[in-house]
Design a protein around this motif. Structure first.
Motif, PDB file in Angstrom:
ATOM      1  N   ASP A 131       0.852  -1.171   0.000  1.00 50.05           N
ATOM      2  CA  ASP A 131       0.000   0.000   0.000  1.00 50.05           C
ATOM      3  C   ASP A 131       0.895   1.229   0.000  1.00 50.05           C
ATOM      4  OD1 ASP A 131      -2.901  -1.006   0.457  1.00 50.05           O
ATOM      5  OD2 ASP A 131      -1.697  -2.137   1.903  1.00 50.05           O
ATOM      6  N   GLU A 132       0.306   2.406  -0.203  1.00 47.26           N
ATOM      7  CA  GLU A 132       1.083   3.627  -0.175  1.00 47.26           C
ATOM      8  C   GLU A 132       0.344   4.705   0.595  1.00 47.26           C
ATOM      9  OE1 GLU A 132       1.597   4.635  -4.325  1.00 47.26           O
ATOM     10  OE2 GLU A 132       0.024   6.178  -4.193  1.00 47.26           O
ATOM     11  N   ASP A 158     -10.692  20.434  14.106  1.00 40.07           N
ATOM     12  CA  ASP A 158     -11.399  20.495  12.830  1.00 40.07           C
ATOM     13  C   ASP A 158     -12.093  19.177  12.481  1.00 40.07           C
ATOM     14  OD1 ASP A 158     -10.394  23.076  12.521  1.00 40.07           O
ATOM     15  OD2 ASP A 158      -8.703  22.434  11.268  1.00 40.07           O
ATOM     16  N   GLY A 159     -11.830  18.136  13.270  1.00 42.17           N
ATOM     17  CA  GLY A 159     -12.431  16.834  13.005  1.00 42.17           C
ATOM     18  C   GLY A 159     -11.796  16.069  11.874  1.00 42.17           C
ATOM     19  N   LEU A 160     -10.495  16.350  11.601  1.00 38.70           N
ATOM     20  CA  LEU A 160      -9.817  15.730  10.469  1.00 38.70           C
ATOM     21  C   LEU A 160      -8.812  14.656  10.864  1.00 38.70           C
ATOM     22  CD1 LEU A 160      -9.160  18.949   8.331  1.00 38.70           C
ATOM     23  CD2 LEU A 160     -11.016  17.280   8.092  1.00 38.70           C
ATOM     24  N   VAL A 161      -8.739  14.359  12.159  1.00 37.81           N
ATOM     25  CA  VAL A 161      -7.703  13.459  12.679  1.00 37.81           C
ATOM     26  C   VAL A 161      -8.331  12.240  13.339  1.00 37.81           C
ATOM     27  CG1 VAL A 161      -5.873  13.271  14.420  1.00 37.81           C
ATOM     28  CG2 VAL A 161      -6.017  15.308  12.975  1.00 37.81           C
ATOM     29  N   VAL A 162      -7.719  11.092  13.158  1.00 33.04           N
ATOM     30  CA  VAL A 162      -8.160   9.870  13.831  1.00 33.04           C
ATOM     31  C   VAL A 162      -7.917  10.014  15.329  1.00 33.04           C
ATOM     32  CG1 VAL A 162      -7.749   7.386  14.076  1.00 33.04           C
ATOM     33  CG2 VAL A 162      -7.706   8.446  11.799  1.00 33.04           C
ATOM     34  N   ASP A 163      -8.950   9.783  16.114  1.00 32.16           N
ATOM     35  CA  ASP A 163      -8.852   9.945  17.565  1.00 32.16           C
ATOM     36  C   ASP A 163      -7.717   9.113  18.145  1.00 32.16           C
ATOM     37  OD1 ASP A 163     -10.998  11.648  17.564  1.00 32.16           O
ATOM     38  OD2 ASP A 163     -12.463  10.138  18.204  1.00 32.16           O
ATOM     39  N   GLY A 164      -6.939   9.737  19.023  1.00 33.06           N
ATOM     40  CA  GLY A 164      -5.873   9.032  19.728  1.00 33.06           C
ATOM     41  C   GLY A 164      -4.601   8.834  18.938  1.00 33.06           C
ATOM     42  N   SER A 165      -4.521   9.364  17.719  1.00 32.63           N
ATOM     43  CA  SER A 165      -3.333   9.118  16.897  1.00 32.63           C
ATOM     44  C   SER A 165      -2.216  10.124  17.150  1.00 32.63           C
ATOM     45  CB  SER A 165      -3.701   9.134  15.413  1.00 32.63           C
ATOM     46  OG  SER A 165      -4.090  10.433  14.984  1.00 32.63           O
ATOM     47  N   ARG A 179       7.659  21.182  20.354  1.00 34.51           N
ATOM     48  CA  ARG A 179       7.144  19.810  20.331  1.00 34.51           C
ATOM     49  C   ARG A 179       6.576  19.543  18.945  1.00 34.51           C
ATOM     50  NH1 ARG A 179       4.487  21.940  24.889  1.00 34.51           N
ATOM     51  NH2 ARG A 179       5.510  21.463  26.864  1.00 34.51           N
ATOM     52  N   GLN A 180       7.142  18.572  18.269  1.00 38.27           N
ATOM     53  CA  GLN A 180       6.717  18.258  16.910  1.00 38.27           C
ATOM     54  C   GLN A 180       5.810  17.026  16.945  1.00 38.27           C
ATOM     55  OE1 GLN A 180      10.727  20.121  14.851  1.00 38.27           O
ATOM     56  NE2 GLN A 180       9.691  18.413  13.877  1.00 38.27           N
ATOM     57  N   ASP A 181       4.546  17.234  16.614  1.00 37.93           N
ATOM     58  CA  ASP A 181       3.547  16.177  16.712  1.00 37.93           C
ATOM     59  C   ASP A 181       3.193  15.603  15.344  1.00 37.93           C
ATOM     60  OD1 ASP A 181       3.509  16.553  19.407  1.00 37.93           O
ATOM     61  OD2 ASP A 181       1.387  17.094  19.547  1.00 37.93           O
ATOM     62  N   ALA A 182       2.875  14.324  15.356  1.00 42.32           N
ATOM     63  CA  ALA A 182       2.388  13.625  14.166  1.00 42.32           C
ATOM     64  C   ALA A 182       0.950  13.206  14.387  1.00 42.32           C
ATOM     65  CB  ALA A 182       3.255  12.399  13.877  1.00 42.32           C
ATOM     66  N   VAL A 183       0.185  13.175  13.303  1.00 46.88           N
ATOM     67  CA  VAL A 183      -1.205  12.712  13.384  1.00 46.88           C
ATOM     68  C   VAL A 183      -1.544  11.871  12.170  1.00 46.88           C
ATOM     69  CG1 VAL A 183      -2.172  14.546  14.841  1.00 46.88           C
ATOM     70  CG2 VAL A 183      -1.989  14.909  12.363  1.00 46.88           C
ATOM     71  N   LEU A 184      -2.466  10.939  12.380  1.00 46.41           N
ATOM     72  CA  LEU A 184      -3.058  10.153  11.305  1.00 46.41           C
ATOM     73  C   LEU A 184      -4.351  10.849  10.902  1.00 46.41           C
ATOM     74  CD1 LEU A 184      -3.241   7.531   9.577  1.00 46.41           C
ATOM     75  CD2 LEU A 184      -4.435   6.481  11.522  1.00 46.41           C
ATOM     76  N   LEU A 185      -4.443  11.212   9.635  1.00 47.36           N
ATOM     77  CA  LEU A 185      -5.622  11.918   9.145  1.00 47.36           C
ATOM     78  C   LEU A 185      -6.736  10.942   8.783  1.00 47.36           C
ATOM     79  CD1 LEU A 185      -3.634  14.440   6.958  1.00 47.36           C
ATOM     80  CD2 LEU A 185      -4.732  14.914   9.154  1.00 47.36           C
ATOM     81  N   ASN A 186      -7.962  11.436   8.869  1.00 49.19           N
ATOM     82  CA  ASN A 186      -9.112  10.571   8.603  1.00 49.19           C
ATOM     83  C   ASN A 186      -9.071   9.945   7.217  1.00 49.19           C
ATOM     84  OD1 ASN A 186     -10.225  11.042  11.118  1.00 49.19           O
ATOM     85  ND2 ASN A 186     -11.530  12.728  10.416  1.00 49.19           N
ATOM     86  N   THR A 187      -8.462  10.640   6.272  1.00 51.95           N
ATOM     87  CA  THR A 187      -8.399  10.127   4.905  1.00 51.95           C
ATOM     88  C   THR A 187      -7.623   8.818   4.809  1.00 51.95           C
ATOM     89  OG1 THR A 187      -6.462  11.539   4.545  1.00 51.95           O
ATOM     90  CG2 THR A 187      -8.600  12.404   3.842  1.00 51.95           C
ATOM     91  N   ALA A 188      -6.796   8.532   5.830  1.00 52.14           N
ATOM     92  CA  ALA A 188      -5.983   7.310   5.799  1.00 52.14           C
ATOM     93  C   ALA A 188      -6.292   6.396   6.983  1.00 52.14           C
ATOM     94  CB  ALA A 188      -4.501   7.663   5.791  1.00 52.14           C
ATOM     95  N   ALA A 189      -7.470   6.544   7.550  1.00 49.75           N
ATOM     96  CA  ALA A 189      -7.828   5.760   8.735  1.00 49.75           C
ATOM     97  C   ALA A 189      -7.742   4.259   8.483  1.00 49.75           C
ATOM     98  CB  ALA A 189      -9.236   6.135   9.200  1.00 49.75           C
ATOM     99  N   ASP A 190      -8.031   3.841   7.267  1.00 50.62           N
ATOM    100  CA  ASP A 190      -8.010   2.416   6.932  1.00 50.62           C
ATOM    101  C   ASP A 190      -6.845   2.048   6.026  1.00 50.62           C
ATOM    102  OD1 ASP A 190     -10.405   1.937   8.372  1.00 50.62           O
ATOM    103  OD2 ASP A 190     -11.564   2.729   6.684  1.00 50.62           O
ATOM    104  N   ASN A 191      -5.845   2.906   5.990  1.00 51.87           N
ATOM    105  CA  ASN A 191      -4.693   2.684   5.112  1.00 51.87           C
ATOM    106  C   ASN A 191      -3.593   1.948   5.881  1.00 51.87           C
ATOM    107  OD1 ASN A 191      -2.219   3.001   3.688  1.00 51.87           O
ATOM    108  ND2 ASN A 191      -2.987   4.823   2.662  1.00 51.87           N
TER     109      ASN A 191
END
Length: 256
Positions: free
Chosen positions: A22-23, A88-95, A211-223
């Motif tokens: 996958d990518e 904004d509701g664009l991030v997977v909760d807890g990521s 502090r540099q944070d990373a997040v998983l966006l909703n667009t890739a929740a199942d990626n």
């Protein structure tokens, strides 16, 4: 300034061989370009997925995400933009998590130009001081905070030259268009931990923690590739690369 895309073919499974690749498209703060490329190359060897990296200022990347850019992960240069994306509701909760603590450095490619206490800012004449745009780049905001802490904001105001992001600020100094500038330590540190030229690593008491944070966006929740890369950033292999590029993993003592 257009952001740069870096396709990387990732061929082996991290813990086991994966026959299905996958990518994921990853938005990466400009200061983290060198370590992220190194991490992606290691991830290439250790996973069966593919990563597409895009670099830019955190503020510009945020705007692109808000306008529908197809990123699956964001590695920001601060914690505020990932928090805003959560609101904004664009991030997977807890990521969301802090993948690195950035270090600001006053740097010149000229040996002996910048002293180890940063007194060059107040005692030595110079024409240009490069910083990243403080409105869109957290390292630029940290530079402004440092100048305010030193009581030098007014004195150097007419000498400031702003890059769109920290990569452009570094280029101003490296090219000689500015005698010195505030950049990320990761941009000037070599593989042995040395710095070419001269530098003052700014003590953390002079600016808020980067502090540099990373997040998983909703667009890739199942990626699968997105989730694998998010996990990989916490692996010993990745954290060793992060530290080796001049970042902390734990917040430093502000009294230092």
């Amino acid at each position: 300034m257009p952001i740069t895309r870096w396709p990387l073919a990732l061929v082996l499974g991290w813990t086991a061989f994966s026959s299905h690749a996958d990518e994921v498209q990853v938005a990466v703060a400009a200061n983290f370009s060198a370590p992220m490329q190194a991490i992606a190359e290691r991830f290439e060897r250790d996973t069966g997925h593919r990563a597409l990296l895009a670099f830019g200022s955190s503020g510009k990347l945020y705007a692109q995400i808000r306008h529908g850019a197809p990123f699956g992960l964001l590695l920001a240069a601060d914690e505020n933009i990932p928090k805003q994306l959560e609101s904004d509701g664009l991030v997977v909760d807890g990521s969301r998590f802090t993948y690195a603590i950035g270090k600001l450095v006053l740097w010149s490619p000229t040996a002996g130009y910048v002293d180890t206490e940063g007194t060059v800012l107040g005692e030595r004449p110079f024409a240009h001081l490069a910083i990243a745009n403080p409105k869109t780049a957290p390292y630029g905001a940290a530079a402004v905070a440092t100048l305010e802490s030193l009581g030098l904001s007014t004195r150097v105001q007419d000498k400031l030259v702003q890059g769109e992001n920290i990569a452009q600020a570094h280029q101003f100094v490296a090219s000689g268009n500015a005698e010195l500038g505030f950049v990320a330590l990761s941009q000037v540190i070599d593989k042995n931990g040395g710095i070419a030229g001269s530098a003052w690593i700014v003590p953390p008491r002079f600016h808020p923690p980067i502090r540099q944070d990373a997040v998983l966006l909703n667009t890739a929740a199942d990626n699968p590739a997105a989730r694998a890369l998010l996990d990989y950033l916490k692996s010993p292999a990745a954290t060793a690369l992060i530290k080796g590029h001049g970042y902390d993993l734990d917040e430093p003592d502000a009294a230092d």
